[in-house]
Design an enzyme around this catalytic site. Structure first.
Site, PDB file in Angstrom:
ATOM      1  CD  GLU A 107       1.986  -6.638   3.639  1.00 54.65           C
ATOM      2  OE1 GLU A 107       1.509  -6.773   5.312  1.00 54.65           O
ATOM      3  OE2 GLU A 107       0.994  -6.089   3.309  1.00 54.65           O
ATOM      4  CB  CYS A 122      -2.557 -10.337  -5.530  1.00 54.94           C
ATOM      5  SG  CYS A 122      -2.165  -8.380  -5.477  1.00 54.94           S
ATOM      6  CB  CYS A 129       4.927   1.331  -4.850  1.00 58.00           C
ATOM      7  SG  CYS A 129       4.819   1.987  -6.513  1.00 58.00           S
ATOM      8  CB  CYS A 133      -1.339   5.838  -6.789  1.00 56.85           C
ATOM      9  SG  CYS A 133      -0.701   5.478  -7.965  1.00 56.85           S
ATOM     10  CB  CYS A 136      -2.287   3.222  -3.353  1.00 60.75           C
ATOM     11  SG  CYS A 136      -0.828   1.625  -3.322  1.00 60.75           S
ATOM     12  N   GLY A 177       4.148  -2.582  -5.895  1.00 58.73           N
ATOM     13  CA  GLY A 177       4.789  -1.436  -6.629  1.00 58.73           C
ATOM     14  C   GLY A 177       4.866  -1.912  -7.970  1.00 58.73           C
ATOM     15  CB  CYS A 361      -7.256  -3.065  -4.811  1.00 53.44           C
ATOM     16  SG  CYS A 361      -6.019  -2.329  -6.013  1.00 53.44           S
TER      17      CYS A 361
END
Length: 392
Positions: A107, A122, A129, A133, A136, A177, A361
């Site tokens: 995306e 972005c 990834c 985290c 996320c 990522g 985010c």
């Protein structure tokens, strides 16, 4: 025969071979000129790209000899991937799903400025990834693979058609990522985006973000055009390892690597730095957390031209409903403490954009490209191949 010279170029992280057909957008202009038979022909290829036309499409204006040279080198599509789906949030933020030839997708998000006539893109640097985290959604995917520099830059090409509110002027490497894990490809993509013979963005309009997997990753990214950004999230090692469980180096070691990286940048202007901290209620939003963060960035302020502390109130993700954003009073108290302890820094709170379409985010994820889904698909393909071999 010319194309054969460019057949296999190099190997990148993860073991995949980069051929001419996967390196098109990131190929240096002089190498493209050598391939197609002159700088004029190379320029004509990029003229089409900037027009939003695939150079090998039927509507392209490149010459038959230029087309033949590209095809002889194995290029079937100069710009990889294709946009498969688009969603638009209430505030105009647009999320684009870009699918690549191997079936995996990422995306990328267009964020029009609320007041000025510009749009920030972005971009993603990996399919998934592996940083882990907890706040996320991309981390919950796991890592399927790195993107090539060409695939990273291609997101800019595909997004331009969707920048209807204002033109694309800025790019941030803050999507799916971590650019610091995929250093070489991210750096090469930044070069392609800022090359005046290619996409032609100003270096000051590109920001490359990483959680900082190693001190070396900062040094590699520092060789690329664009501002560096470090997602710190907490200035205490124990707390940061809770938020970024894959952290292998201490914060002091990572900071030293970033200081060296900033000092190595050739111009003072390129030493501008962004420090990002995702704020989570009751986790890293206390006054003591602000004091530690302010004290921690001091040595970075000493070497950087300008340091911006970007505070990001955490966005909701399905797998971590216990992570809540602090209220406005707590966020502004956190800002006040930062400014009091380290008055040299610039502090800002990131405005949440596109969260109603999971485009904010920490919310990006592609379910059919999750690492476990990809591995299962590969196992089934391998089993099918073994069965076919046994039958034959």
């Amino acid at each position: 025969m010319v194309g054969a010279v460019f057949a296999v170029i190099l190997i990148v992280g993860g073991g995949e071979c980069l051929t001419m057909s996967t390196r098109t957008l990131s190929l240096p202009t002089d190498e493209l000129a050598a391939l197609v038979g002159g700088t004029g022909r190379a320029k004509s290829v990029w003229d089409e790209v900037r027009r939003g036309i695939e150079p090998l499409s039927s509507t392209s204006r490149i010459t038959s000899k230029t087309r033949a040279a590209l095809e002889a080198a194995g290029v079937k599509q100069f710009v990889p991937g294709h946009p498969e789906a688009v969603s638009v949030a209430r505030d105009g933020t647009t999320k684009l799903l870009v699918r690549f030839d191997d079936g995996l997708a990422v995306e990328t998000v267009l964020i029009p400025h609320l007041k000025l006539p510009r749009t920030t893109l972005c971009v993603s640097t990996q399919v998934g990834c592996d940083r882990g985290c907890g706040f996320c959604a991309t981390a919950a995917m796991g890592l399927a693979r790195n993107l090539t520099a060409c695939e990273i830059a291609a997101q800019f090409y595909w997004a331009k058609d969707y920048a209807t509110a204002a033109p694309l002027t800025n790019v941030v490497f803050m999507g799916m990522g971590d650019a610091g894990v995929n250093c070489d490809a991210s750096a090469a993509a930044a070069v392609a985006l800022t090359d005046h013979t290619k996409f032609g963005l100003a270096r000051s309009k590109v920001t490359i973000s990483t959680v900082g997997p190693s001190p070396t990753s900062f040094r590699v990214l520092a060789q690329s055009p664009g501002m560096l950004a470090w997602s710190v999230h907490a200035a205490d090692d124990d707390l940061r390892r809770q938020l970024v469980p894959t952290q292998r180096y201490s914060l002091i070691e990572l900071r030293a690597g970033l200081v060296d990286a900033l000092a190595s940048r050739p111009t003072v202007r390129m030493r501008t730095l962004m420090i990002a901290a995702t704020l989570i209620q009751g986790v890293n939003d206390r006054d003591d957390d602000a004091v530690r963060l302010a004290e921690f960035v001091g040595p970075l302020v000493d070497v950087a031209t300008k340091v911006l502390l970007d505070l990001i109130p955490v966005n909701a993700v399905d797998h971590a409903p216990h992570f809540q954003r602090p209220d406005h009073d707590r966020i502004f108290k956190f800002m006040d403490v930062l400014r009091r302890v380290e008055p040299r820094v610039h502090v800002a709170v990131r405005i949440t954009r596109g969260d109603d379409e999971c485009a904010a985010c920490g919310q990006l994820a592609v379910k059919d490209s999750q690492a476990r889904v990809v591995r299962r698909r590969q196992r089934l393909a391998a089993a099918a191949g073994s069965s076919s071999a046994a039958i034959s």
